[in-house]
Motif scaffolding. Structure first.
Motif, PDB file in Angstrom:
ATOM      1  N   SER A  17       0.834  -1.199   0.000  1.00 40.22           N
ATOM      2  CA  SER A  17       0.000   0.000   0.000  1.00 40.22           C
ATOM      3  C   SER A  17       0.870   1.251   0.000  1.00 40.22           C
ATOM      4  O   SER A  17       2.072   1.185   0.267  1.00 40.22           O
ATOM      5  N   THR A  18       0.247   2.377  -0.288  1.00 45.33           N
ATOM      6  CA  THR A  18       0.978   3.646  -0.221  1.00 45.33           C
ATOM      7  C   THR A  18       1.464   3.849   1.216  1.00 45.33           C
ATOM      8  O   THR A  18       0.798   3.436   2.176  1.00 45.33           O
ATOM      9  N   ASN A  19       2.610   4.444   1.338  1.00 42.66           N
ATOM     10  CA  ASN A  19       3.184   4.768   2.651  1.00 42.66           C
ATOM     11  C   ASN A  19       3.603   3.565   3.498  1.00 42.66           C
ATOM     12  O   ASN A  19       3.900   3.714   4.673  1.00 42.66           O
ATOM     13  N   LYS A  22       7.742   1.034   1.005  1.00 42.40           N
ATOM     14  CA  LYS A  22       8.345   0.279  -0.106  1.00 42.40           C
ATOM     15  C   LYS A  22       9.627   0.950  -0.604  1.00 42.40           C
ATOM     16  O   LYS A  22      10.647   0.307  -0.798  1.00 42.40           O
ATOM     17  N   SER A  23       9.531   2.262  -0.828  1.00 37.15           N
ATOM     18  CA  SER A  23      10.710   2.968  -1.346  1.00 37.15           C
ATOM     19  C   SER A  23      11.804   3.034  -0.287  1.00 37.15           C
ATOM     20  O   SER A  23      12.991   2.928  -0.598  1.00 37.15           O
ATOM     21  N   THR A  24      11.386   3.184   0.972  1.00 32.88           N
ATOM     22  CA  THR A  24      12.357   3.176   2.078  1.00 32.88           C
ATOM     23  C   THR A  24      13.103   1.847   2.071  1.00 32.88           C
ATOM     24  O   THR A  24      14.323   1.792   2.248  1.00 32.88           O
ATOM     25  N   ILE A  36      12.360   8.107  -4.292  1.00 29.94           N
ATOM     26  CA  ILE A  36      11.969   9.180  -3.364  1.00 29.94           C
ATOM     27  C   ILE A  36      11.002   8.637  -2.315  1.00 29.94           C
ATOM     28  O   ILE A  36      10.070   7.898  -2.632  1.00 29.94           O
ATOM     29  N   THR A  37      11.233   8.998  -1.066  1.00 30.03           N
ATOM     30  CA  THR A  37      10.311   8.596   0.001  1.00 30.03           C
ATOM     31  C   THR A  37       9.714   9.852   0.621  1.00 30.03           C
ATOM     32  O   THR A  37      10.364  10.899   0.661  1.00 30.03           O
ATOM     33  N   SER A  38       8.461   9.761   1.046  1.00 21.97           N
ATOM     34  CA  SER A  38       7.865  10.882   1.782  1.00 21.97           C
ATOM     35  C   SER A  38       6.600  10.395   2.462  1.00 21.97           C
ATOM     36  O   SER A  38       6.098   9.305   2.147  1.00 21.97           O
ATOM     37  N   THR A  65       7.370  -0.289  -6.705  1.00 24.40           N
ATOM     38  CA  THR A  65       6.132   0.018  -7.439  1.00 24.40           C
ATOM     39  C   THR A  65       5.267   1.043  -6.697  1.00 24.40           C
ATOM     40  O   THR A  65       5.506   1.349  -5.533  1.00 24.40           O
ATOM     41  N   ALA A  66       4.249   1.520  -7.395  1.00 26.09           N
ATOM     42  CA  ALA A  66       3.313   2.479  -6.792  1.00 26.09           C
ATOM     43  C   ALA A  66       2.402   1.746  -5.804  1.00 26.09           C
ATOM     44  O   ALA A  66       2.137   0.565  -5.952  1.00 26.09           O
ATOM     45  N   GLY A  67       1.933   2.477  -4.798  1.00 27.01           N
ATOM     46  CA  GLY A  67       1.055   1.891  -3.774  1.00 27.01           C
ATOM     47  C   GLY A  67      -0.261   1.409  -4.380  1.00 27.01           C
ATOM     48  O   GLY A  67      -0.808   2.023  -5.288  1.00 27.01           O
ATOM     49  N   LEU A  68      -0.753   0.280  -3.848  1.00 24.29           N
ATOM     50  CA  LEU A  68      -1.918  -0.362  -4.469  1.00 24.29           C
ATOM     51  C   LEU A  68      -3.258   0.240  -4.056  1.00 24.29           C
ATOM     52  O   LEU A  68      -4.297  -0.124  -4.589  1.00 24.29           O
ATOM     53  N   LEU A 143      12.137  -0.229   9.356  1.00 25.37           N
ATOM     54  CA  LEU A 143      13.003   0.074   8.208  1.00 25.37           C
ATOM     55  C   LEU A 143      13.871   1.304   8.413  1.00 25.37           C
ATOM     56  O   LEU A 143      14.898   1.457   7.769  1.00 25.37           O
ATOM     57  N   LEU A 144      13.427   2.197   9.282  1.00 23.06           N
ATOM     58  CA  LEU A 144      14.224   3.415   9.490  1.00 23.06           C
ATOM     59  C   LEU A 144      15.413   3.170  10.407  1.00 23.06           C
ATOM     60  O   LEU A 144      16.379   3.917  10.394  1.00 23.06           O
ATOM     61  N   LYS A 145      15.318   2.100  11.205  1.00 27.89           N
ATOM     62  CA  LYS A 145      16.387   1.900  12.197  1.00 27.89           C
ATOM     63  C   LYS A 145      17.187   0.615  11.990  1.00 27.89           C
ATOM     64  O   LYS A 145      18.393   0.587  12.168  1.00 27.89           O
TER      65      LYS A 145
END
Ligand SMILES: Nc1nc2c(ncn2[C@@H]2O[C@H](COP(=O)(O)OP(=O)(O)OP(=O)(O)O)[C@@H](O)[C@H]2O)c(=O)[nH]1
Ligand SMILES: [Mg+2]
Length: 389
Positions: A17-19, A22-24, A36-38, A65-68, A143-145
Motif C-alpha cells: 500500500s501507499t506509505n 516500499k521505497s524506504t 523518493i520517500t515521503s 512500485t506504486a502503492g496499491l 526500516l528506518l532503524k
C-alpha cells in the motif's frame, strides 16, 4: 557488471500500500537513495528500477512500485502498472504495516499465490504500530532503524530454492565438443560487437569446456573441409538457416540461435505447436504480432516486412495482421494466432506467463524465430536435437 541485461537478472518486485515503506525498503536494500520517500501517499508513481549486484545471487533487478490503494484517477493507472509488474518478478516482497491487511493487500496476496510467485513479507514496524501481525515467510523490522541483513538472508534462500540456472546449450552440448556458429554480418548487425544470443552461446560453449568455430560462410559443405572430425552441432542465424540446411550432410545436428533462445526463454514445445497452427490457418483468421519493446519502424523491419512476406509465401494468401507492442497484449480474444518477438528484453517468467495467457484462451502462440524456421520448411530439422520434444 551492471551490463547484464535486465532480462537475465533475478527480478525482485516490491509491492504494497501507499506509505507502507516500499521505497524506504529499496533504498535500504541498495544502500543509496534511488527512490523518493515521503509521508505523502502516492509518492512513487512509475516503477523505479535498480540493477544491483548481490553477493551469492548475482545480478538482480529491484522494482519499487506504486502503492496499491491509490484511488485517485491517476492513481488507478499507477496501480494497473504496478500490478502488471507481478508477471515479471521472480520474487515479490510485500511491504506491510504492522496491522490487519486491507482489501488491496488481501487481493495482492491472493494473486501472488495463484501465480505461484515466491513471496516474502516485510512487516514494517512503524513506531506507532498496534497489532502483531504474524505471517509465514516474513521479516519484522523498523526500516528506518534496523539492518536489512535478515531480508537479504531470505532473498538468498529463496533464490537458491527456486533458481533453475538455465543456459543456452543445456541438454544439447557436452564437454570437448565442437560447435560451428554461422553468423553472417549483415547491415542489421550492430557495429563492433556481437548480439546477445551469439555472446551467450560463445560463453556457454566455453563454460561447458567445448569449442566454437565462428564463420560467416553459410555453405557448410565448404566449411567442413576445415575439420578433421565432424562438428557436433551447427548453430545458424535464422535468416540463413535454409541455405545451411541445404548444404549440410543429413547426419549433422543443426539448429538456430532463435530456436535455442526460444527454448531458453519460454516453452519451446508450445511455440512449435503454435507455429504448426499455420497449417490450419484460414484466410480470414486474425494474427497478432506482439513486440515486447516499442521502437521506431525501420525499412526491412522483421515484424512489418520480413514476417508478412514469409507468411504470405507460406500461406498462399495475404495474412490478416494486427500489431501490438509493450508490456501487455491487450485484448487477444479475436486472434487465432499470436506471433511474439524473440523477447530478448523479457525474462523467462514473463514469456512463460504470456504463453500461459494465450493457452488459457486456446490461442496458438509462437515466436519470430520458430516461425521463420517453420515458413522456411526446416522446423522439424532444427528441433530434432532436443530430446524433450
Ligand atoms: N516512523 C517510521 N516511519 C517510516 C518507517 N518506514 C518508512 N517510514 C516513513 O514512511 C513514509 C512513507 O515511506 P515510503 O518509503 O515513501 O513509502 P512507500 O510505500 O514507498 O509509499 P508510496 O510511494 O506512496 O506508495 C516516509 O516518510 C518514511 O520515512 C518506519 O519504520 N517508521
Ligand atoms: Mg514509494
Amino acid at each position: 557488471m551492471n551490463k547484464t541485461p535486465n532480462s537475465l537478472r533475478f527480478t525482485i518486485g516490491i509491492f504494497g500500500s501507499t506509505n507502507a515503506g516500499k521505497s524506504t525498503l529499496l533504498n535500504a536494500l541498495v544502500g543509496e537513495s534511488v527512490s523518493i520517500t515521503s509521508s505523502v501517499k502516492g509518492t512513487t508513481t512509475d516503477s523505479v528500477k535498480k540493477a544491483y549486484e548481490l553477493e551469492g545471487v548475482g545480478a538482480v533487478l529491484f522494482i519499487d512500485t506504486a502503492g496499491l490503494d491509490d484511488e485517485s484517477e491517476l492513481g488507478k493507472e499507477r496501480v494497473k502498472k504496478a500490478v502488471t509488474e507481478i508477471d515479471r518478478v521472480d520474487l515479490a516482497i510485500v511491504v506491510l504495516k504492522n496491522e490487519a491487511l486491507n482489501e488491496q493487500e488481501t487481493t495482492l496476496v491472493k494473486k501472488l499465490k495463484e501465480k505461484q510467485i515466491e513471496t516474502l513479507f516485510v512487516i514494517n514496524k512503524f513506531d506507532e504500530s498496534l497489532v502483531n501481525l504474524s505471517l509465514e515467510n516474513s521479516v519484522s523490522l523498523n526500516l528506518l532503524k534496523d539492518s536489512v541483513d535478515e531480508i537479504y538472508t531470505h532473498i538468498k534462500k529463496i533464490f537458491d530454492k527456486k533458481s533453475e540456472k538455465r543456459e543456452i546449450f543445456d541438454g544439447v552440448l557436452g564437454e570437448n565438443e565442437l560447435v560451428v556458429l554461422i553468423t553472417p554480418i549483415d547491415e542489421a548487425a550492430p557495429k563492433g560487437r556481437m548480439i546477445l544470443p551469439q555472446t551467450q552461446a560463445l560463453r556457454d560453449i566455453l563454460d561447458k569446456k567445448s569449442h566454437a568455430f565462428v564463420s560467416q560462410n553459410t555453405n557448410i559443405d565448404e566449411l567442413l573441409a576445415n575439420f578433421s572430425k565432424k562438428p557436433n552441432l551447427i548453430v545458424a542465424d535464422s535468416q540463413y538457416i535454409q541455405e545451411v540446411v541445404k548444404t549440410s550432410p543429413k547426419e549433422l545436428k543443426i539448429t538456430t540461435f532463435s530456436i535455442l533462445m526460444a527454448r531458453l526463454k519460454g516453452d519451446l514445445k508450445g511455440l512449435v505447436d503454435g507455429a504448426n497452427m499455420l497449417d490450419r490457418l484460414k484466410e480470414n483468421d486474425k494474427i497478432l504480432i506482439a513486440e515486447a519493446c516499442s521502437h521506431r519502424y525501420v525499412e526491412g523491419d522483421i515484424a512489418r516486412t520480413k514476417i508478412p512476406k514469409l507468411l504470405e509465401k507460406y500461406l498462399g494468401f495475404k495474412p490478416n495482421l494486427t500489431y501490438t507492442c509493450g508490456k501487455e497484449f491487450g485484448d487477444i480474444d479475436e486472434f487465432s494466432l499470436i506471433i511474439h518477438c524473440g523477447g530478448c528484453m523479457l525474462n523467462r517468467k514473463t514469456m512463460l506467463n504470456r504463453q500461459q495467457t494465450a493457452k488459457n484462451k486456446n490461442i496458438a502462440i509462437t515466436n519470430y524465430g520458430v516461425l521463420i524456421s517453420k515458413t522456411q520448411g526446416v522446423l522439424d530439422r532444427v528441433i530434432e536435437i532436443f530430446d524433450e520434444l
